[in-house]
Design a protein around this motif. Structure first.
Motif, mmCIF file in Angstrom:
data_model
loop_
_atom_site.group_PDB
_atom_site.id
_atom_site.type_symbol
_atom_site.label_atom_id
_atom_site.label_comp_id
_atom_site.label_asym_id
_atom_site.label_seq_id
_atom_site.Cartn_x
_atom_site.Cartn_y
_atom_site.Cartn_z
ATOM 1 N N UNK A 19 0.967 -0.682 -0.157
ATOM 2 C CA UNK A 19 -0.082 0.096 0.444
ATOM 3 C C UNK A 19 0.691 1.101 -0.059
ATOM 4 N N UNK A 20 0.027 2.209 -0.625
ATOM 5 C CA UNK A 20 0.854 3.048 -0.799
ATOM 6 C C UNK A 20 1.360 4.210 0.935
ATOM 7 N N UNK A 21 -0.074 4.051 1.753
ATOM 8 C CA UNK A 21 -0.229 4.453 2.613
ATOM 9 C C UNK A 21 0.239 3.125 3.768
ATOM 10 N N UNK A 22 -0.434 3.800 5.458
ATOM 11 C CA UNK A 22 0.029 2.435 7.088
ATOM 12 C C UNK A 22 -1.400 2.263 6.707
ATOM 13 N N UNK A 25 -3.032 4.634 8.901
ATOM 14 C CA UNK A 25 -2.986 6.406 9.347
ATOM 15 C C UNK A 25 -2.114 7.004 7.657
ATOM 16 N N UNK A 26 -2.034 7.796 7.453
ATOM 17 C CA UNK A 26 -1.583 8.235 6.371
ATOM 18 C C UNK A 26 0.121 8.571 6.045
ATOM 19 N N UNK A 27 0.834 8.224 6.915
ATOM 20 C CA UNK A 27 2.521 7.993 6.373
ATOM 21 C C UNK A 27 2.394 6.955 5.632
ATOM 22 N N UNK A 28 3.922 7.529 4.588
ATOM 23 C CA UNK A 28 4.486 5.723 3.832
ATOM 24 C C UNK A 28 4.223 5.055 4.535
ATOM 25 N N UNK A 30 7.244 2.669 2.260
ATOM 26 C CA UNK A 30 8.504 3.013 1.865
ATOM 27 C C UNK A 30 10.028 2.105 2.582
ATOM 28 N N UNK A 38 9.449 8.000 9.188
ATOM 29 C CA UNK A 38 7.677 7.967 8.068
ATOM 30 C C UNK A 38 6.986 7.467 9.456
ATOM 31 N N UNK A 39 6.527 8.134 10.221
ATOM 32 C CA UNK A 39 5.561 8.549 11.307
ATOM 33 C C UNK A 39 4.634 9.256 10.852
ATOM 34 N N UNK A 52 -8.122 4.487 11.047
ATOM 35 C CA UNK A 52 -8.463 4.829 10.330
ATOM 36 C C UNK A 52 -8.658 3.736 9.075
ATOM 37 N N UNK A 53 -8.725 2.045 8.695
ATOM 38 C CA UNK A 53 -8.757 1.892 8.529
ATOM 39 C C UNK A 53 -8.241 1.730 6.670
ATOM 40 N N UNK A 54 -7.892 1.715 6.201
ATOM 41 C CA UNK A 54 -6.844 0.880 4.804
ATOM 42 C C UNK A 54 -7.800 0.479 3.919
ATOM 43 N N UNK B 61 -16.092 1.436 8.241
ATOM 44 C CA UNK B 61 -15.595 2.361 7.919
ATOM 45 C C UNK B 61 -14.044 2.040 6.848
ATOM 46 N N UNK B 62 -13.692 3.541 5.602
ATOM 47 C CA UNK B 62 -12.672 2.931 5.525
ATOM 48 C C UNK B 62 -12.322 4.684 5.359
ATOM 49 N N UNK B 63 -10.806 4.507 4.744
ATOM 50 C CA UNK B 63 -10.255 5.494 4.211
ATOM 51 C C UNK B 63 -9.347 4.788 2.582
ATOM 52 N N UNK B 65 -6.749 4.748 -0.253
ATOM 53 C CA UNK B 65 -4.888 4.743 0.283
ATOM 54 C C UNK B 65 -4.152 5.594 -0.104
ATOM 55 N N UNK B 66 -4.808 6.759 0.535
ATOM 56 C CA UNK B 66 -3.460 7.917 -0.278
ATOM 57 C C UNK B 66 -2.550 8.308 0.905
ATOM 58 N N UNK B 67 -1.368 8.627 0.580
ATOM 59 C CA UNK B 67 0.009 9.080 1.630
ATOM 60 C C UNK B 67 -0.418 11.076 1.914
ATOM 61 N N UNK B 68 0.101 10.258 2.814
ATOM 62 C CA UNK B 68 0.208 11.939 3.247
ATOM 63 C C UNK B 68 1.529 12.478 4.556
ATOM 64 N N UNK B 70 5.034 13.062 6.476
ATOM 65 C CA UNK B 70 5.044 12.528 7.683
ATOM 66 C C UNK B 70 5.313 13.588 8.363
#
Lengths: 493, 95
Positions: A19-22, A25-28, A30, A38-39, A52-54, B61-63, B65-68, B70
């Motif tokens: 996946x692109x994000x965790x 949560x939103x951080x990467x 890689x 990367x936190x 929140x689930x990816x 409930x989902x989000x 997969x978009x990277x924000x 860090x």
């Protein structure tokens, strides 16, 4: 293999999802970035943050479970697994306990040339959780904690303890890697930790008509496919020797954990972890359950293409390849198997296509560390060359030479043949002359047959080679065989 | 339902709490009072009642997969009791 015991192996596999994000949560995600770059507040376990689930992570896991033939739980929820360890910032891991999103399923271990494999590895369950951080030891009195990995979506696949050899355990893992890569679920790099494996192993020793089970050992630190096989072989022998010494059985001793030491090629005892009951699982209040309906499942099913197992079958039935050849093409991954499929669309000489891809194409891309997408000879060009051989424009050896030039230059077969003067000689007169010349240059050959010093087939093989040499390797091999036979029959009459 | 001091001592170990003998006695009493209070929930007859998996009736409930962005490392490490330039430091963990 006349050991007085059966080996019983069960694998526990963790796979990082692509996946692109965790996971929450939103951080990467890689691999290989500097520590703690990367936190975000959620993956650091900051108070007041909420997961929140990816969706992609859940769908990748769902896709895997469906592809493995598992039963999908229509209603699945998340649980907290509580333990204190510095790699776990929240002091609990979000995981799945009593309602994992899938149960059952299986992986077919491909047959090997040594006669092993060919068996089915049944799965217990697949569930979804979050990865932990990474600890690095040996900085004086302190260990370093890097939380880049914390919160990366992690799929746990638990196999039934039904694997019967170290080689099969490796085969099962390799098949899983091939399947997950084909599904686009994970890159499964063991060295980078995106595929990790723990192995539970014990022996069922047969003695005086009874079966005695040795204590179960869980092996950790398995960081390559090779290590999995070696560690299990080592542990099998160790457990047998130990049983001969102390006679301890599964009833006398609880499960213990040992770590594989790659440098010394031994397993060593590890500190015991808390038992399952001590994780004090309870439902995760911060995440709501997930309901998977038929429509969603149908969408997932439709997104799954042909899997490696099915492809091997098709390569055998549609193209008449041997199980071995089919496996070599498939186990390289989808790119190589796609390449073969593309060649096979433009020629019907499947066996020759398979041979040349295995020998010349794969060797070339391996030597150059190239992806097959960058290989200069495209499938249609290779099929064209193969068809020229089939039509008799070139013999097989010439064909391989031309292929070598095509790989070097990137030119099509036609250009290489024209520039290099490749043309198979099918002129009977010229070949008959070459036969005469070869016999004249090797008079002892006829003598060897006459006096029975050498087997006629061996001498004929030698002479065929000499005739080919006389023609600069350009002669039609069928015609060479025919004319040589005729000439020999005449001389030996 | 009553918790023994041994059970409370075990929970304390799992929670990484060091309790004095006096504290152990006090907390055993307090914990038992809490457990007994919650134990009232065992009184109603729940035969045929579906177990509740979650307190709210919301599902899926989902989000995306978009990277924000860090956190900057300095911010991530800001609250660490002990750290070096790159990492949190904890007492040596040996496997």
């Amino acid at each position: 293999m006349s050991h007085p015991y059966d080996v019983v192996i069960g694998l526990e596999i963790h796979v990082q999802l692509q996946t692109e994000s965790k996971m929450f949560s939103w951080c990467g995600t890689e691999f290989g970035l500097p520590p703690n770059t990367q936190t975000d507040p959620v993956s650091l376990g900051m108070p007041g943050t909420l997961p929140v689930m990816n969706r992609k992570a859940f769908e990748l896991a769902l896709k895997t479970a469906v592809a493995l033939g598992a039963e999908i739980t229509p209603f699945t929820k998340w649980d907290r697994k509580n333990y204190y360890y510095p790699d776990l910032p929240k002091n609990y891991q979000i995981s799945q306990y009593d309602l994992p999103f899938s149960t059952g399923g299986w992986l077919d271990i491909p047959a090997r040339k040594d006669g092993g494999g060919g068996s089915r590895c049944a799965l217990t369950r697949v569930h979804l959780e979050e990865d932990t951080g990474k600890l690095t030891h040996g900085v004086g009195d302190y260990s370093e904690v890097d939380l880049n990995r914390a919160g990366i979506p992690l799929m746990e696949i638990v196999g039934e303890p039904e694997i019967r050899s170290a080689a099969d355990a490796r085969g099962c893992l390799e098949e899983l890697k091939l399947t997950l890569r084909s599904l686009g679920v994970s890159d499964c790099e063991m060295q980078e930790g995106s595929l990790r494996c723990d192995a539970n192993v014990n022996l069922h020793i047969h003695k005086d008509g009874k079966t005695i089970a040795t204590p179960i050992v869980e092996i950790k630190n398995l960081n390559s496919f090779r290590a999995v096989e070696k560690a299990l072989n080592y542990e099998t022998e160790r457990q047998y020797k130990k049983w001969l010494e102390d006679g301890l059985t599964i009833k006398d001793s609880p499960k213990t954990t040992r770590g594989w030491n790659d440098a010394e090629e031994v397993t060593k005892p590890q500190r015991e972890k808390e038992t399952a009951a001590d994780y004090r699982y309870f439902p995760e209040p911060d995440l709501v359950p997930v309901v998977v309906d038929e429509e969603w499942l149908a969408r997932v099913r439709a997104s799954i293409g042909e899997l490696p197992g099915a492809r091997r079958e098709r390569f055998q039935t549609a193209y008449g390849l041997s199980p071995y050849d089919a496996n070599v093409l498939v186990e390289q991954g989808d790119d190589v198997a796609d390449y073969f499929d593309a060649v096979a669309r433009d020629t019907s000489e499947y066996k020759l296509a398979s041979n040349w891809i295995q020998q010349d194409v794969l060797r070339s891309i391996k030597d150059k560390k190239q992806a097959i997408a960058d290989f200069p000879v495209r499938p249609d060009a290779l099929a064209d060359l193969i068809n020229r051989v089939k039509r008799g424009e070139l013999n097989t050896n010439q064909g391989r030479e031309v292929l070598g030039r095509m790989i070097e230059t990137g030119d099509p077969a036609e250009t290489v043949i024209e520039l290099g003067g490749y043309k198979m000689v099918s002129d009977s007169g010229a070949i008959a002359a070459a036969v005469d010349a070869a016999l004249a240059a090797n008079p002892q050959a006829i003598e060897d047959i006459k006096k029975g010093k050498k087997k006629p087939e061996a001498v004929k093989g030698f002479l065929r080679g000499q005739v080919m040499k006389q023609t600069g390797g350009k002669a039609n091999p069928a015609l060479v065989g025919e004319l040589l036979e005729a000439k020999l029959a005449e001389l030996l009459a | 339902m009553s918790l023994s001091t041994e059970e409370v001592a075990k929970v304390a170990v799992l929670a990484r709490l060091r309790l004095s003998p006096e504290e152990l006695q006090t907390f055993t009493g307090q914990l038992n009072a809490i457990v007994d209070y919650v134990a009232q929930l065992q009184e109603p007859d729940t035969t045929g009642v579906e177990p509740l998996a979650h307190g709210v009736e919301v599902r899926n409930v989902f989000r995306d997969d978009v990277r924000g962005e860090a956190l900057p490392r300095e911010a991530a490490l800001a609250n660490a009791p002990k750290r070096n330039a790159e990492s949190f430091l904890v007492p040596a963990v040996l496997d």
